[in-house]
Design an enzyme around this catalytic site. Structure first.
Site, PDB file in Angstrom:
ATOM      1  N   LYS A   1      -9.697   5.305 -19.640  1.00  0.00           N
ATOM      2  CA  LYS A   1     -10.156   5.755 -20.954  1.00  0.00           C
ATOM      3  C   LYS A   1      -8.999   5.724 -21.963  1.00  0.00           C
ATOM      4  CE  LYS A   1     -13.901   6.265 -18.582  1.00  0.00           C
ATOM      5  NZ  LYS A   1     -14.371   7.522 -18.018  1.00  0.00           N
TER       6      LYS A   1
ATOM      7  N   ARG B   1       0.832  -1.221   0.000  1.00  0.00           N
ATOM      8  CA  ARG B   1       0.000   0.000   0.000  1.00  0.00           C
ATOM      9  C   ARG B   1       0.856   1.256   0.000  1.00  0.00           C
ATOM     10  NH1 ARG B   1      -2.260   1.921   4.388  1.00  0.00           N
ATOM     11  NH2 ARG B   1      -2.492  -0.099   5.402  1.00  0.00           N
TER      12      ARG B   1
ATOM     13  N   TYR C   1     -17.826  15.484 -15.862  1.00  0.00           N
ATOM     14  CA  TYR C   1     -18.048  14.049 -15.682  1.00  0.00           C
ATOM     15  C   TYR C   1     -19.093  13.851 -14.572  1.00  0.00           C
ATOM     16  CZ  TYR C   1     -17.335   9.187 -14.646  1.00  0.00           C
ATOM     17  OH  TYR C   1     -17.546   7.855 -14.424  1.00  0.00           O
TER      18      TYR C   1
HETATM   19  C1  LIG Z   1     -14.509   7.973 -16.720  1.00  0.00           C
HETATM   20  C2  LIG Z   1     -14.184   9.343 -16.290  1.00  0.00           C
HETATM   21  C3  LIG Z   1     -13.913   9.634 -14.950  1.00  0.00           C
HETATM   22  C4  LIG Z   1     -13.977   8.574 -13.870  1.00  0.00           C
HETATM   23  O1  LIG Z   1     -13.059   7.535 -14.077  1.00  0.00           O
HETATM   24  P1  LIG Z   1     -13.297   6.026 -13.523  1.00  0.00           P
HETATM   25  O2  LIG Z   1     -12.044   5.325 -13.903  1.00  0.00           O
HETATM   26  O3  LIG Z   1     -14.538   5.514 -14.204  1.00  0.00           O
HETATM   27  O4  LIG Z   1     -13.482   6.120 -12.049  1.00  0.00           O
HETATM   28  C5  LIG Z   1     -13.585  10.944 -14.624  1.00  0.00           C
HETATM   29  N1  LIG Z   1     -13.534  11.921 -15.555  1.00  0.00           N
HETATM   30  C6  LIG Z   1     -13.791  11.672 -16.860  1.00  0.00           C
HETATM   31  C7  LIG Z   1     -13.725  12.790 -17.849  1.00  0.00           C
HETATM   32  C8  LIG Z   1     -14.127  10.381 -17.264  1.00  0.00           C
HETATM   33  O5  LIG Z   1     -14.405  10.148 -18.555  1.00  0.00           O
END
Ligand SMILES: *Cc1c(COP(=O)(O)O)cnc(C)c1O
Length: 382
Positions: A203, A53, A105
């Site tokens: 993403k 951790r 988001y």
């Molecule tokens: C998907 C996303 C998030 C959150 O990310 P996770 O990995 O799903 O927790 C935050 N900001 C944007 C712009 C996103 O597309």
């Protein structure tokens, strides 16, 4: 010779900074899954690792690549984009004031409106990209953080990062930017004055829809960064070793993926502007975008792989259009190799600022002709 982290982003990415596995000479890193590490006989941990951790050898290369790409002093991986974003807010104190955009988001907006307020943060939302509204909402000495997202989900509004940073700093606040959609290849917020950058590495950075991860990059090793590092360590929202390795693997192809995604998105945005079945195409690369000039000034190499269509005929027509698509898959998320379509208002629910006639498109790596033809047949059928 230039240092590895001064090379161009495509080189940094393809070679993951050129690190070689010391034990084997491997060009690909090993995965170190150990949760615990041996102490030296004199009770020290000279190799720098004590417990999973605290720190993890498999993180180091991915964090170094991301810090180099953003031009930052350091990076921290997290278990998800939300874990990274919420660590920034959780490192503040109850009573601190923060500002975030109206359109952003949705998951984070909802967390700020519900959880962050319950926890004692004073949260205000300001219209995206409106510098006068931002200036008016800043409370000098009380506002600790301004959060930006640009282009902002799912309407792709643009905010001027450099101007927002100046206003935030004049009021004594930090500026943090969710850079998930442009990635550091298109926008480098730290160079424009931001203090922190956050990514849902889920993403574009990973890019294959097979991993949930987040990252924060800092401009400086300061007290605020130490508190964020403590939040990760104490709260424990760490990434697994296998996921860190997978992220590093995905990163190596980011430059070619994003180039193609930007080119296809620009083409589709132009092709469907003025289509009788579409009220408006929302994309920062269109000259008709209200802040196209700001986008041109702060984005290099393209305007991203995300666009939205406002469909003629409203919510029912938008949902029917998504149902008729075959190449585009109806699914949430973005930034992967496969193209996705989503009716955002129905997933966000009551209170969303998202127009009900809006379909969000995440452009993947399929042949642009197939993506275009699929949209054309679905629009013609309406
Ligand atoms: C998907 C996303 C998030 C959150 O990310 P996770 O990995 O799903 O927790 C935050 N900001 C944007 C712009 C996103 O597309």
């Amino acid at each position: 010779m230039t240092a590895a982290n001064d090379r161009r982003p495509a080189t940094i990415l393809a070679q993951a900074l050129g690190w070689i596995d010391e034990a084997t000479g491997g060009l690909a890193p090993g995965i170190q899954p150990s949760s615990t590490f041996l102490r030296d006989a004199d009770n020290q941990y000279r190799r720098g690792f004590s417990y999973g951790r605290d720190s993890n050898p498999t993180y180091l290369q991915a964090e170094a690549v991301l810090a180099a790409l953003e031009g930052g002093a350091g990076a921290l991986l997290f278990a998800s984009g939300m874990a990274a974003a919420t660590a920034v807010f959780q490192s503040l104190r109850p009573g601190d004031h923060v500002l975030a955009p109206v359109t952003m988001y949705w998951g984070l907006r909802k967390w700020l409106a519900d959880e962050a307020r319950r926890w004692g943060l004073a949260v205000d939302f300001v219209p995206n990209g409106d510098l006068a509204a931002l200036e008016g909402a800043l409370l000098p000495g009380k506002t600790r953080l301004v959060w930006l997202e640009t282009p902002a989900n799912p309407t792709w509004d643009i905010a001027d990062i450099a101007a927002s940073a100046r206003l935030a700093h004049e009021a004594g606040a930090m500026l943090a930017v969710d850079n998930t959609v442009p990635t550091p290849l298109l926008t480098r917020p730290l160079e424009l004055g931001a203090d922190l950058v956050m990514h849902a590495a889920t993403k574009y950075l990973n890019g294959h829809s097979d991993l949930i991860a987040g990252v924060l990059v800092t401009a400086r090793h300061d007290a605020a960064w130490q508190r964020i590092a403590a939040t990760r360590h104490d709260g424990g929202a760490i990434l697994g070793s296998f996921e860190a390795w997978l992220l590093l693997r995905g990163l190596r192809t980011l430059a070619v993926r994003l180039d193609r995604q930007c080119a296809t998105a620009q083409h589709l945005a132009e092709r469907f502007s003025g289509h009788p079945g579409v009220v408006r195409v929302l994309y920062p690369g269109l000259a008709s975008h209200p802040r196209h000039a700001v986008a041109r000034a702060q984005m290099q190499g393209g305007f991203g792989g995300m666009l939205s269509l406002r469909v003629a005929g409203g919510e029912r027509a938008a949902i029917a259009l998504a149902a008729r698509l075959a190449v585009w898959k109806r699914a949430t998320s973005l930034g992967g190799v496969e193209s996705l379509v989503e009716h955002r208002a129905s997933i966000e629910g009551p209170g969303t600022p998202c127009p009900t006639d809006l379909l969000r498109l995440s452009v993947g790596l399929e042949a642009p002709e197939d993506l275009q033809a699929d949209l054309e047949q679905a629009l013609a059928a309406l």
